[in-house]
Design a protein around this motif. Structure first.
Motif, PDB file in Angstrom:
ATOM      1  N   MET A  70       0.714  -0.979  -0.002  1.00 23.16           N
ATOM      2  CA  MET A  70      -0.152   0.107   0.156  1.00 23.16           C
ATOM      3  C   MET A  70       0.862   1.196   0.068  1.00 23.16           C
ATOM      4  O   MET A  70       1.870   1.550   0.773  1.00 23.16           O
ATOM      5  CB  MET A  70      -0.737  -0.262   1.175  1.00 23.16           C
ATOM      6  N   GLU A  71       0.605   1.890  -1.032  1.00 20.66           N
ATOM      7  CA  GLU A  71       1.557   3.223  -1.064  1.00 20.66           C
ATOM      8  C   GLU A  71       0.860   4.422  -0.172  1.00 20.66           C
ATOM      9  O   GLU A  71      -0.393   4.248  -0.062  1.00 20.66           O
ATOM     10  CB  GLU A  71       1.554   3.788  -2.630  1.00 20.66           C
ATOM     11  N   ILE A  72       1.652   5.249   0.464  1.00 19.19           N
ATOM     12  CA  ILE A  72       1.307   6.511   1.071  1.00 19.19           C
ATOM     13  C   ILE A  72       1.066   7.528   0.221  1.00 19.19           C
ATOM     14  O   ILE A  72       2.061   7.889  -0.295  1.00 19.19           O
ATOM     15  CB  ILE A  72       2.173   6.577   2.524  1.00 19.19           C
ATOM     16  N   GLY A  73      -0.115   8.028   0.170  1.00 20.23           N
ATOM     17  CA  GLY A  73      -0.206   9.307  -0.382  1.00 20.23           C
ATOM     18  C   GLY A  73      -0.273   9.086  -1.882  1.00 20.23           C
ATOM     19  O   GLY A  73      -0.556   9.946  -2.820  1.00 20.23           O
ATOM     20  N   GLY A  74      -0.430   7.705  -2.532  1.00 21.29           N
ATOM     21  CA  GLY A  74      -0.858   7.418  -3.646  1.00 21.29           C
ATOM     22  C   GLY A  74      -1.977   6.718  -3.906  1.00 21.29           C
ATOM     23  O   GLY A  74      -2.922   6.353  -3.162  1.00 21.29           O
ATOM     24  N   THR A 105      -5.377  10.551  -4.578  1.00 20.43           N
ATOM     25  CA  THR A 105      -6.139  11.422  -5.405  1.00 20.43           C
ATOM     26  C   THR A 105      -7.161  11.997  -5.030  1.00 20.43           C
ATOM     27  O   THR A 105      -7.351  13.326  -5.056  1.00 20.43           O
ATOM     28  CB  THR A 105      -6.630  10.573  -6.692  1.00 20.43           C
ATOM     29  N   ILE A 106      -7.966  11.457  -3.896  1.00 23.10           N
ATOM     30  CA  ILE A 106      -9.009  12.313  -3.230  1.00 23.10           C
ATOM     31  C   ILE A 106      -8.545  13.142  -2.535  1.00 23.10           C
ATOM     32  O   ILE A 106      -8.967  14.429  -2.269  1.00 23.10           O
ATOM     33  CB  ILE A 106      -9.853  11.221  -2.526  1.00 23.10           C
ATOM     34  N   ILE A 107      -7.389  13.069  -1.595  1.00 25.24           N
ATOM     35  CA  ILE A 107      -7.046  14.056  -0.818  1.00 25.24           C
ATOM     36  C   ILE A 107      -6.295  15.431  -1.543  1.00 25.24           C
ATOM     37  O   ILE A 107      -6.584  16.385  -1.323  1.00 25.24           O
ATOM     38  CB  ILE A 107      -5.972  13.290   0.031  1.00 25.24           C
ATOM     39  N   SER A 108      -5.638  14.824  -2.841  1.00 22.94           N
ATOM     40  CA  SER A 108      -4.860  15.828  -3.596  1.00 22.94           C
ATOM     41  C   SER A 108      -6.158  16.854  -4.190  1.00 22.94           C
ATOM     42  O   SER A 108      -5.755  18.005  -4.388  1.00 22.94           O
ATOM     43  CB  SER A 108      -4.232  15.104  -4.872  1.00 22.94           C
ATOM     44  N   ILE A 126     -13.006  22.296  -6.557  1.00 21.71           N
ATOM     45  CA  ILE A 126     -12.738  20.995  -7.183  1.00 21.71           C
ATOM     46  C   ILE A 126     -13.160  21.123  -8.638  1.00 21.71           C
ATOM     47  O   ILE A 126     -12.338  20.870  -9.699  1.00 21.71           O
ATOM     48  CB  ILE A 126     -12.995  20.013  -6.390  1.00 21.71           C
ATOM     49  N   ILE A 127     -14.223  21.524  -8.889  1.00 25.14           N
ATOM     50  CA  ILE A 127     -14.788  21.550 -10.187  1.00 25.14           C
ATOM     51  C   ILE A 127     -13.989  22.491 -11.200  1.00 25.14           C
ATOM     52  O   ILE A 127     -13.671  22.174 -12.410  1.00 25.14           O
ATOM     53  CB  ILE A 127     -16.363  22.172 -10.145  1.00 25.14           C
TER      54      ILE A 127
END
Length: 93
Positions: free
Chosen positions: A1-5, A10-13, A45-46
């Motif tokens: 499991m990647e952290i931040g990936g 993507t949701i957090i970004s 976001i939009i």
């Protein structure tokens, strides 16, 4: 499991970019906007997605894309604040 990936990254970004772009767009619009922060984030976001989609075929410049995103966010904040203001000014019958 990647952290931040992956999916959660993507949701957090998207949330972080939406918050920044929405806040910058809200700063551009003069006057007080009576809207909750979650609505500003959604507009951001939009605007970020639309700005990226529009500018992807023209340029790869981060700064030009960011400018378009912020301008779209400002337009979105302005439109939503106008709609919300008009709705609140109407008197009930």
């Amino acid at each position: 499991m990647e952290i931040g990936g992956g999916f959660f990254g993507t949701i957090i970004s998207a949330l972080v970019v939406g918050l920044i772009v929405g806040a910058l767009g809200r700063l551009i619009v003069p006057g007080k906007q009576d809207m909750p922060i979650w609505l500003t984030i959604v507009i951001g976001i939009i605007a970020a997605l639309l700005g990226t989609a529009i500018m992807a075929s023209f340029t790869g410049s981060f700064w030009l894309i960011l400018i378009v995103q912020v301008l779209l966010a400002a337009a979105g904040v302005y439109l939503v604040s106008m709609m919300r203001g008009r709705r609140r000014r109407q008197t009930p019958v």
